[in-house]
Design an enzyme around this catalytic site. Structure first.
Site, PDB file in Angstrom:
ATOM      1  N   ALA A 243     -21.693 -63.344  20.609  1.00 37.66           N
ATOM      2  CA  ALA A 243     -20.483 -63.932  21.190  1.00 37.66           C
ATOM      3  C   ALA A 243     -19.279 -63.670  20.292  1.00 37.66           C
ATOM      4  O   ALA A 243     -18.178 -63.369  20.771  1.00 37.66           O
ATOM      5  CB  ALA A 243     -20.681 -65.427  21.400  1.00 37.66           C
TER       6      ALA A 243
ATOM      7  N   PHE B  42     -25.356 -69.800  18.182  1.00 36.49           N
ATOM      8  CA  PHE B  42     -24.236 -69.363  17.504  1.00 36.49           C
ATOM      9  C   PHE B  42     -23.642 -70.674  16.802  1.00 36.49           C
ATOM     10  O   PHE B  42     -23.925 -71.742  17.226  1.00 36.49           O
ATOM     11  CB  PHE B  42     -23.275 -68.680  18.350  1.00 36.49           C
TER      12      PHE B  42
ATOM     13  N   LEU C  58     -26.133 -60.964  17.369  1.00 35.25           N
ATOM     14  CA  LEU C  58     -27.046 -61.729  18.224  1.00 35.25           C
ATOM     15  C   LEU C  58     -26.520 -63.135  18.443  1.00 35.25           C
ATOM     16  O   LEU C  58     -26.049 -63.784  17.494  1.00 35.25           O
ATOM     17  CB  LEU C  58     -28.431 -61.810  17.571  1.00 35.25           C
ATOM     18  N   SER C  59     -26.626 -63.638  19.668  1.00 32.28           N
ATOM     19  CA  SER C  59     -26.359 -65.028  20.000  1.00 32.28           C
ATOM     20  C   SER C  59     -24.945 -65.419  19.591  1.00 32.28           C
ATOM     21  O   SER C  59     -23.978 -64.867  20.113  1.00 32.28           O
ATOM     22  CB  SER C  59     -27.423 -65.915  19.356  1.00 32.28           C
ATOM     23  N   SER C  60     -24.779 -66.338  18.636  1.00 34.91           N
ATOM     24  CA  SER C  60     -23.417 -66.653  18.208  1.00 34.91           C
ATOM     25  C   SER C  60     -22.763 -65.421  17.601  1.00 34.91           C
ATOM     26  O   SER C  60     -21.559 -65.238  17.704  1.00 34.91           O
ATOM     27  CB  SER C  60     -23.415 -67.803  17.196  1.00 34.91           C
TER      28      SER C  60
END
Length: 498
Positions: free
Chosen positions: A171, A4, A166-168
């Site tokens: 989050a 992220f 997804l991912s960052s």
């Protein structure tokens, strides 16, 4: 490592803005979109990181499926990814695999690019300590959502706005769900660290950091909007081969959201998901499905696009289709939209006398009356009759059918406009030829788990649904037992044979 402008209106003003829009929207017919991804757009300026928010949107040509209004899905890429190259995959229209779901549900998809160069790889600013609605990526993303909400041509329902990534991006999706819970009815978090940890703590949950820590951070972000957590739902997904973002963040995120949602929860039995893995549902004290935790066997740090998505640059097309799961979960369990009830077909059959085919059918509808039946027949003389009858049952003859083999279905439309699942009419013969075998109804009583394993039902959002009729049988586990009657090939209803 994959990881992220200012929000123009504060919360109070946003509520004032949406009130007249909602009134006008209720009277505006839903327009058909182009059914293609837009060209690259330039949206709001980013006063924190510089530049302008750019990206793409998808406006489907299909009608909406819930309450006559469109849903809005905000999809956020991960670090080192882009909206054009990965979320929508402009070369093949695959990417994260959202187009098919947008068409199926009549939903608008937003795919923006992260502004600036946060964390050195164009991530979303999920770890920013300033979590104000008017700061950084939260500001430009909430402004983007408001642009579509306030434009009546898209017919977006404020009760059907969701965010995922997804991912960052995952989050940041959780940060947005915490920051503006009154805007986002649901969230989908794929391999996303919890709010309150730093960008250097993605691979291991810090000592002393717990679901309660994350929940406290989430509540603090919401401020006066925290009451809206009572009607938000969440899904979290991660892979057993993800060594970039700690797998422990998955269940921690879900547990934190249950804390902010409040009340008690019941953990359901794990349900297998296509592509290898399992889903654990959690229902609240009212029996409503609020969170799901999906563990995908063998999935690395990647968006689980499923078949049809790209299979490169942290997107995986070999495991579960997460967009399909999310849309079913969100649309089935949305707590902000009054779910319109649909009729249930209880029987349908065809009888033949010479060249005349008579179709009969019956349905029940607790929410009103049966306004009409539609008969579809395929064969040498096809039928598409949307006015075959009304009421609790009907019988209609179709004369002068050409010789040959026919099959078809019957659906019922309720007085509220909702359409039942189709009742299948098995193959039958008109005139010469070998008639198909006569189908005999059979009854099976078993656990919901056994029904699914035997092919009589399927699992969706933690529940077992009868194949064909899609009637809800209750939770998909070994503790719930149901009786199913197979009325025709592949068509099951809850109950016994006549």
């Amino acid at each position: 490592m994959l990881f992220f402008p200012q929000l123009l209106l504060q919360l109070a003003f946003l509520a004032v803005l949406l009130a007249p829009w909602a009134s006008a929207h209720a009277q505006t017919p839903v327009q058909q979109g182009p059914g293609t991804w837009s060209a690259n757009q330039t949206w709001a300026s980013d006063t924190t990181y510089g530049g302008a928010l750019t990206g793409y949107y998808y406006w489907p040509a299909t009608p909406p499926t819930l309450d006559g209004k469109r849903a809005l899905i905000l999809v956020l890429h991960g670090c080192v990814q882009t909206a054009g190259g990965d979320v929508i995959d402009s070369s093949g229209d695959a990417g994260f695999n959202w187009k098919a779901m947008a068409d199926r549900y009549g939903a608008v998809i937003l795919a923006p690019n992260a502004t600036g160069n946060v964390y050195g790889t164009h991530c979303w600013d999920w770890a920013a300590t300033n979590r104000s609605r008017s700061y950084g990526h939260s500001a430009v993303l909430l402004d983007l959502v408001n642009r579509f909400l306030s434009n009546p041509q898209y017919a977006i329902d404020p009760k059907q706005v969701y965010v995922t990534g997804l991912s960052s991006g995952g989050a940041k999706a959780m940060v947005l769900a915490c920051t503006a819970p009154e805007i986002f009815a649901g969230v989908g978090i794929s391999a996303g660290p919890a709010p309150g940890v730093s960008s250097g703590q993605i691979s291991l949950v810090p000592s002393g950091f717990s679901a309660t820590t994350a929940a406290d951070n989430c509540r603090a972000m919401a401020g006066n909007a925290a009451a809206s957590f009572s009607s938000q739902i969440a899904s979290v997904i991660w892979g057993t081969s993800d060594y970039t973002v700690a797998q422990a963040y998955g269940p921690l995120d879900a547990a934190a959201l249950r804390q902010v949602y409040g009340g008690t929860f019941v953990k359901g039995a794990a349900v297998s998901v296509p592509g290898s893995g399992s889903n654990v549902p959690y229902t609240d004290a009212n029996g409503k499905l609020r969170t799901t935790e999906i563990t995908v066997s063998g999935l690395g740090h990647a968006w689980p696009a499923g078949s049809g998505g790209q299979n490169a640059n942290f997107v995986n097309a070999t495991r579960v289709n997460y967009p399909a799961f999310l849309m079913d979960f969100w649309f089935t369990n949305n707590l902000r939209v009054t779910q319109a009830q649909a009729p249930v077909m209880s029987a349908c059959r065809a009888s033949v006398s010479g060249s005349t085919v008579t179709i009969t059918g019956a349905a029940s509808f607790d929410g009103g009356t049966i306004a009409s039946y539609r008969v579809l027949l395929s064969g040498p003389s096809p039928v598409n009759d949307a006015a075959a009858g009304s009421g609790s049952g009907f019988s209609k003859a179709y004369a002068a059918r050409l010789d040959g083999t026919y099959s078809g279905s019957v659906t019922a439309t309720g007085s509220n406009g909702q359409v039942s699942a189709a009742c299948t009419i098995p193959s039958f013969q008109v005139g010469t030829g070998t008639p198909p075998p006569v189908f005999t109804c059979t009854t099976s009583t078993a656990t919901n788990y056994a029904h699914v394993q035997a092919g009589r039902a399927h699992a969706s959002g933690g529940y077992a649904l009868a194949n064909g009729s899609n009637q809800n049988m209750g939770l998909y586990n070994i503790f719930f037992t149901s009786t199913l009657a197979q009325r025709s090939a592949g068509y099951y209803v809850v109950g016994s044979c006549p």
